[in-house]
Design a protein around this motif. Structure first.
Motif, PDB file in Angstrom:
ATOM      1  N   GLY A  77     -12.687  21.729  -3.546  1.00  0.00           N
ATOM      2  CA  GLY A  77     -12.147  21.105  -4.748  1.00  0.00           C
ATOM      3  C   GLY A  77     -12.232  22.011  -5.959  1.00  0.00           C
ATOM      4  N   PHE A  78     -13.325  22.739  -6.081  1.00  0.00           N
ATOM      5  CA  PHE A  78     -13.515  23.671  -7.200  1.00  0.00           C
ATOM      6  C   PHE A  78     -12.387  24.696  -7.233  1.00  0.00           C
ATOM      7  N   VAL A  79     -12.059  25.258  -6.090  1.00  0.00           N
ATOM      8  CA  VAL A  79     -10.993  26.265  -6.009  1.00  0.00           C
ATOM      9  C   VAL A  79      -9.651  25.663  -6.421  1.00  0.00           C
ATOM     10  N   ALA A  80      -9.348  24.449  -5.936  1.00  0.00           N
ATOM     11  CA  ALA A  80      -8.078  23.800  -6.282  1.00  0.00           C
ATOM     12  C   ALA A  80      -7.984  23.542  -7.782  1.00  0.00           C
ATOM     13  N   ILE A  81      -9.070  23.077  -8.380  1.00  0.00           N
ATOM     14  CA  ILE A  81      -9.083  22.822  -9.827  1.00  0.00           C
ATOM     15  C   ILE A  81      -8.866  24.122 -10.590  1.00  0.00           C
ATOM     16  N   ALA A  82      -9.533  25.183 -10.164  1.00  0.00           N
ATOM     17  CA  ALA A  82      -9.430  26.474 -10.848  1.00  0.00           C
ATOM     18  C   ALA A  82      -7.999  27.011 -10.826  1.00  0.00           C
ATOM     19  N   LEU A  83      -7.249  26.713  -9.756  1.00  0.00           N
ATOM     20  CA  LEU A  83      -5.882  27.211  -9.621  1.00  0.00           C
ATOM     21  C   LEU A  83      -4.856  26.331 -10.321  1.00  0.00           C
TER      22      LEU A  83
END
Length: 442
Positions: free
Chosen positions: A413-419
């Motif tokens: 989820g962190f990666v998706a939010i960052a992108l």
């Protein structure tokens, strides 16, 4: 001028309040099924299975709604983007109310055999359709009425309806469980479903009194609606849709592990009484009703993306002490665990979802895009969480395997939010051609 501003603030608060109340009612209907799935559905509808298999079957029935939710998002989203945000909210509430009320009258397996679980699954599917249209409509009504500098705050009222619904459903089931066991298993478990009828009447009365979304009305006035929002979404916004789906990994999984799976894990593996689990859930969820808008106020000041990234990290880290505390078998330890999980970690990860995901999409496809991202995110993250947790504990015997699963999901989820990036409305073109009379056009 002051009177106009006061009137506008009152209108925004009325819409946000109606979104919260309506969402509370719809999610109450949704959650009482989850609670019943853990407590009685295995006995009532799957009596021929072993206790472990019956629990898995009832949890799988609970998951059926997640399959229906994207279809609800597509159907309600289509009309919400083309016809009316407000009207769709009324219809979603009615569908949820009828399907939930009927569950309370379903004959069990002993009465009608295989038709009992078949009808149960059908009504659960209808619940999923209804909630598939509910979330997108409720958050858009609050978000699109709100001033730009308070969009996270007003949209978060819808999010507060989720823990409020958990408080309501858990409290009612706690009181029902005080009945003697034969009466509870015979008819007591049906009472929360019957109560939903009165709540739906209240919700409809409130929702019929609110005004249509101003952004939707402007879109209609500018004739910017598209013929088939789903096709337009998949053509122009498939990447925001994909990222929106995975931004939900951190809030969704920790919530369903805490609110559904721990109802069976606490008594079966940690030595906690079911009443104690209900009490700590009620206390923690009550706090979350207030911490969610508090987090949203901070997000309006420091940025939504920063808060969501922080929430994902908190979920990844806090899930380990959550299980350590639950495994003590002490009610106080379980209470601290649920406070870490729900009003702190989950609230931080979830509070801004209602404003973050819709702003990934342009207004013409915002209902469809928001609903699909949220509902497919539910299938990918929420639906399998209790089943995966039950399978992990059965195969490893260690709660740390569940904590590791939640932590890895939160990092995804962190990666998706960052992108993810907020959708930017196109800047109107300023003409530089000389106007009549020699002046510059503006």
């Amino acid at each position: 001028m002051t009177t106009t501003k006061q009137s506008e603030r009152a209108r925004v608060r009325r819409v946000a309040g109606s979104s919260m109340i309506g969402t509370t009612i719809e999610w109450y209907d949704y959650y009482i099924f989850g609670t019943a799935a853990v407590l009685v559905i295995n006995d009532q509808f799957f009596p021929d299975l072993s206790p472990a298999a019956g629990t898995l079957a009832s949890l799988a029935t609970f998951s059926v709604a997640f399959i229906a939710r994207p279809f609800g998002g597509i159907i309600f989203g289509h009309f919400g983007d083309k016809v009316s945000r407000k009207t769709i909210l009324v219809w979603s509430l009615m569908l949820m109310g009828v399907s939930t009320f009927l569950v309370g009258f379903l004959p069990n397996y002993a009465a009608i055999g295989i038709w009992a679980p078949i009808l149960l699954v059908a009504l659960r599917f209808l619940q999923g359709l209804a909630v598939g249209g509910e979330w997108g409509g409720a958050v858009l009504m609050a978000l699109e009425h709100a001033p730009q500098n308070k969009r996270a705050f007003y949209a978060s009222w819808t999010q507060s309806g989720v823990p409020a619904a958990l408080v309501l459903s858990s409290t009612i089931f706690l009181f029902m469980q005080m009945m003697d066991e034969p009466a509870f298993h015979s008819w007591g478990w049906r009472v929360p479903f019957w109560i939903s009828a009165a709540l739906i009447v209240v919700g409809l009365f409130i929702r019929l009194r609110i005004t249509e979304s101003p952004e939707f009305l402007k879109m209609k006035a500018d004739k910017r609606e598209v013929r088939i929002p789903l096709f337009e979404l998949l053509r122009t916004a498939w990447w925001p849709l994909l990222l929106g789906i995975f931004t939900l990994a951190s809030p969704n999984i920790i919530f369903y592990i805490s609110s559904v799976y721990l109802l069976s894990y606490g008594p079966d593996h940690a030595g906690l009484s079911r009443d104690a689990v209900f009490v700590v859930l009620i206390v923690a969820s009550s706090l979350a009703v207030f911490t969610i808008p508090l987090v949203a106020v901070i997000a309006d000041r420091v940025g939504k993306k920063k808060i969501m990234l922080t929430g994902a990290v908190m979920v990844a880290l806090f899930i380990f002490p959550v299980f350590w505390l639950v495994d003590t078998g002490q009610p106080l330890g379980a209470l601290v665990a649920m406070i870490l999980a729900l009003p702190i970690a989950h609230a931080t990860a979830y509070a801004v979802v209602a404003s973050f995901i819709p702003e990934l999409f342009q207004p013409e496809v915002r209902f469809t895009g928001s609903s699909l991202a949220y509902q497919i995110g539910g299938i990918v993250t929420s639906a399998p969480a209790p089943v995966i947790a039950a399978s992990l504990i059965q195969n490893t015997g260690s709660s740390m395997s569940i904590a590791l699963y939640v932590s890895i999901a939160a990092l995804v989820g962190f990666v998706a939010i960052a992108l993810s990036r907020k959708h930017q409305e196109p800047t109107p073109q300023v003409s530089t051609e000389p106007a009549v009379g020699g002046s510059v056009g503006r």
